[in-house]
Design an enzyme around this catalytic site. Sequence first.
Site, PDB file in Angstrom:
ATOM      1  N   LYS A  34       4.348 -13.701  69.573  1.00 65.50           N
ATOM      2  CA  LYS A  34       5.817 -13.744  69.524  1.00 65.50           C
ATOM      3  C   LYS A  34       6.405 -12.618  70.367  1.00 65.50           C
ATOM      4  O   LYS A  34       5.873 -11.504  70.394  1.00 65.50           O
ATOM      5  CB  LYS A  34       6.260 -13.622  68.065  1.00 65.50           C
ATOM      6  CG  LYS A  34       7.757 -13.700  67.821  1.00 65.50           C
ATOM      7  CD  LYS A  34       8.020 -13.594  66.316  1.00 65.50           C
ATOM      8  CE  LYS A  34       9.497 -13.712  65.985  1.00 65.50           C
ATOM      9  NZ  LYS A  34       9.736 -13.665  64.518  1.00 65.50           N
ATOM     10  N   SER A 111      12.122 -17.568  62.852  1.00 64.01           N
ATOM     11  CA  SER A 111      12.388 -17.211  64.234  1.00 64.01           C
ATOM     12  C   SER A 111      11.129 -17.267  65.108  1.00 64.01           C
ATOM     13  O   SER A 111      11.224 -17.159  66.334  1.00 64.01           O
ATOM     14  CB  SER A 111      12.981 -15.793  64.310  1.00 64.01           C
ATOM     15  OG  SER A 111      12.070 -14.831  63.804  1.00 64.01           O
ATOM     16  N   SER A 135      10.402 -16.229  58.558  1.00 68.35           N
ATOM     17  CA  SER A 135      10.204 -16.622  59.959  1.00 68.35           C
ATOM     18  C   SER A 135       8.796 -17.049  60.323  1.00 68.35           C
ATOM     19  O   SER A 135       8.568 -17.493  61.449  1.00 68.35           O
ATOM     20  CB  SER A 135      10.649 -15.482  60.885  1.00 68.35           C
ATOM     21  OG  SER A 135      12.043 -15.307  60.810  1.00 68.35           O
TER      22      SER A 135
END
Length: 430
Positions: A34, A111, A135
């Site tokens: 990420k 996210s 997330s």
Amino acid sequence: MGEDFGAFMEKYELKLFSTAQSSLPLHGLTFAVKDIFDMDGFVTGFGNPDWARTHAPAKSTSPAVLAILNAGATCLGRTIMDEMAFSVNGKNKHYGTPTNPCVPDRVPGGSSSGSAVAVAAKIVDFSLGTDTGGSVRVPAAYCGIFGFRPSHGIISTENVIPMAQSFDTVGWFARDIQTLTSIGDVLLQLPLKEIKQPTSILIPRDIFKMYNSSRDQMYQIMNTSVENIYGAQMIDNENLEGYICKNVPSIQKFDSKLQGKEGTLQFLKVLSHVSRLIQRIEIKKNHEEWIKATNPDFGPGIKERVAGILNEDFNDIDLCYSIRAELRAALSNLLGENGILATPTVYGPPPKLDMGASELNNFRARAFCLLPIAGLTGFCQVSIPLGMHNNEPVSISLLAKHGSDKFLLNVAKELYATLTGQARTALDSN
């Protein structure tokens, strides 16, 4: 649909060892990261081009990423995320919305959207994300894969851009339980101790009965699976609301303040509010100065949330801290040393890509009301995919008290085959 499903910010190949290092635990596996983790020489973008523009390349690598590289895995790139990790939808105005391989007409969840999609699309074997308010758990559930949120503070968040430090965790995604567990063996530097059988598994009747009628089989799937593996004496179906309201007395002070979220148990409304307020005050402390100095271009939804944070008065914050402390103590006592709490991961399927803003806000209020349980307590949680129902992904979650991460992974491993078998029968999964 592109071959990478829109999951990546940038693709490359990075490894520390040659293919000869076959003894390393993650040898031969690939992963993605990420865009919130620092990696030496790369700019960490935090999902927003203005952040990337105003920050220099990192001078060191996150310990979590380094541990994975040292274990022999190969990194194939950095993945798209929601701006500032401030959403659970998976949409990004600047870089696009990764395509959910499981249900392409629906959001992938955020996210850590790109990290989940890269795994679900079989581009990588596993990926790293972060979970503050959900997330990792949400995109895992929406993309039909495993997601693990570790106990808070167990895995270092050094060189990971903070969102709300008292909630932030480094989590990961995988398509199979063995890979999920292998990553845990590398990242969870916990004392060696005997892995014990659970002493009880709480499957709260009220939590599961909040599901709509097409999904209420989940309660029976969980009960039957636990009975088959551990015996009926292991099951506790006590309603969670009564226990929480009795053992978290400060929660009553919020009841009169919260309206809406129809269909949600009252204590879950309070926990959602408490979690939101504590996270927002920490986000403000972390990023207010940069936001005011830069005036960044934020996408729809993110822009409004950021503005709300800057204008928040935080009058109830002391009460929120009291509720968090009481909840941690109450649930720790309820589960004991080796107890498990089972819940749905989210309520309902992922929203459609074209869902309107007002409808989406109402959906989120109910869909994500269970996520603060792990966030406020610091407990570990694993989201387990159970297949498809009506062409929509279905998942279930197991939680264990802080520091019981390897115990939780072991229970998930023992239950998984039976859970999926029961789900195929009950849900007529494809």
